[in-house]
Design a protein around this motif. Structure first.
Motif, mmCIF file in Angstrom:
data_model
loop_
_atom_site.group_PDB
_atom_site.id
_atom_site.type_symbol
_atom_site.label_atom_id
_atom_site.label_comp_id
_atom_site.label_asym_id
_atom_site.label_seq_id
_atom_site.Cartn_x
_atom_site.Cartn_y
_atom_site.Cartn_z
ATOM 1 N N THR A 126 0.966 -1.207 -0.187
ATOM 2 C CA THR A 126 0.110 0.032 -0.037
ATOM 3 C C THR A 126 0.937 1.432 -0.057
ATOM 4 O O THR A 126 0.454 2.211 -0.594
ATOM 5 N N GLY A 127 2.045 1.155 0.677
ATOM 6 C CA GLY A 127 2.864 2.358 0.815
ATOM 7 C C GLY A 127 3.485 2.629 -0.726
ATOM 8 O O GLY A 127 3.545 3.838 -1.213
ATOM 9 N N LEU A 128 3.959 1.528 -1.223
ATOM 10 C CA LEU A 128 4.346 1.887 -2.667
ATOM 11 C C LEU A 128 3.419 2.404 -3.697
ATOM 12 O O LEU A 128 3.502 3.180 -4.409
ATOM 13 N N LEU A 129 2.047 2.014 -3.385
ATOM 14 C CA LEU A 129 1.120 2.436 -4.425
ATOM 15 C C LEU A 129 0.822 3.813 -3.936
ATOM 16 O O LEU A 129 0.272 4.564 -4.862
ATOM 17 N N ASN A 130 1.042 4.334 -2.755
ATOM 18 C CA ASN A 130 0.685 5.571 -2.404
ATOM 19 C C ASN A 130 1.644 6.593 -3.099
ATOM 20 O O ASN A 130 1.299 7.705 -3.308
#
Length: 380
Positions: A126-130
């Protein structure tokens, strides 16, 4: 004759380097990356979502504090991805160990591993997609990402506690457990660890330039380049997204509400004493860059309205949509001489995407709180 079911037999793994020494070596790096990511994530969260009791005590210095913290947060999170993959490859045969539960300690180890792996995959994914601002899930990113971070931190501490004897036995190349491993595996293990280190270095070098601008020329995998954007500065939230593309300069008014409220036209605001600040815009998605800002000190606007020296300020934007249309700023920021209601960026009048006709710029502050299209200040 009664049919007999085939006996359940666990798979046999004959591959090398699925050993405790390799797992410990990679685990140390992964643990450091997750610890840095967690600590900087806390700083970022409380600077962006300031609880009331912190509003007036959060520091405005160093000016690069949030930029450094958020840059480390994203860089350590990206570096943790190849480390997590390498760690999972090293330990996955243990998932098929038989019997599946041997003791209370073994059950706790299995539980910590399950929560640890699920939490780590969720946080890094989720952090990478953010960082690319893509949210293909039905929940709100920030509160869920923040809550799972605590779950991951707890699972990591439990895992280290349960595995401590094995970690200690394989911590160094001269440790008893490591010396008991096949000597022939040593060169292969060093080659594997070197490869993992090279992968971590490569993904870091090709992404960290979005925040550490001396390395911006290697910034080939990061979603943002610090030089790409209007007036040499990237933009996350455009005027179109905020519904502020048509701000009439002649009709614009800045209202300052306080003991002695007043209203200024844009020409009157520009006629006030202008100051310059060199401050970074640091985005929660990971990019940041310094720029030259020119405008009126917020503290001087508040004093003119009769605000006491310890007053904070509420800032209201012209934008029609968005969670940050109204923002509160504590006294440390409001009275910092570098905090401006900026009218110019790098010597030019602000473009619509950068907040024309006026925006806030303050030191050590997340980009989402550098309110654009400001129309009203209220003394708190």
């Amino acid at each position: 004759m009664k049919p007999r079911l085939p006996a359940v037999r666990p798979p046999v793994f004959r591959g090398r380097l699925h050993d405790a020494r390799t797992a410990t070596s990679i685990g140390r790096w992964l643990g450091v990356a997750i610890a840095v990511c967690f600590g900087t994530g806390l700083i970022s969260h409380y600077l962006q979502h300031q609880p009331g009791w912190l509003l007036d005590v959060l520091p405005s210095r160093p000016v690069w504090g949030y930029r450094l913290s958020q840059g480390l947060h994203v860089a350590s999170g990206i570096a943790a991805i190849p480390l997590l993959l390498a760690k999972l490859w090293t330990v996955y045969p243990r998932l098929f160990a038989w019997p599946p539960l041997r003791s209370v300690r073994h059950a706790l180890e299995r539980l910590s591993v399950a929560v640890l792996v699920a939490g780590a995959v969720f946080e890094l994914f989720t952090g990478l997609l953010n960082t690319v601002q893509w949210y293909p899930w039905p929940f709100s990113f920030v509160p869920v990402h923040f809550a799972v971070a605590w779950l991951l931190a707890g699972a990591l501490m439990l895992h280290v506690a349960v595995k401590y004897p094995e970690i200690r036995a394989h911590w160094a190349k001269e440790s008893p457990g490591t010396l008991a491993l096949p000597t022939a595996d040593g060169p292969d293990r060093r080659s594997l660890l070197s490869g993992v280190a090279a992968a971590v270095g490569a993904v870091t070098l090709t992404t960290v330039g979005q925040a550490f601008t001396p390395l911006k020329f290697f910034d080939v995998l990061a979603p943002r380049h610090p030089d790409h954007g209007a007036q040499g500065l990237p933009v996350n939230r455009s005027a179109r997204a905020a519904g502020t593309t048509q701000v009439d300069a002649d009709a614009y008014r800045l209202t300052v509400a306080g003991p002695r409220p007043y209203t200024l036209t844009l020409a009157e605001l520009a006629a006030l004493t202008q100051h310059e600040s060199v401050l970074p815009i640091a985005c929660v998605e990971g990019w940041s860059k310094s720029a030259h800002w020119t405008g009126v000190r917020i503290a001087e606007l508040l004093r003119r309205a009769g605000a006491p020296p310890d007053a904070g300020v509420r800032v209201i934007s012209l934008e029609q949509y968005g969670a940050y249309r109204v923002m509160e700023m504590g006294r440390e920021y409001a009275h910092d001489p570098l905090t401006l209601l900026a009218l110019r960026l790098n010597g030019q009048i602000l473009t619509a995407d950068h907040g024309f006709p006026a925006r806030v710029i303050a030191p050590n502050r997340p980009g989402v709180l550098q309110t654009k299209w400001v129309t009203r200040l209220e003394v708190l």
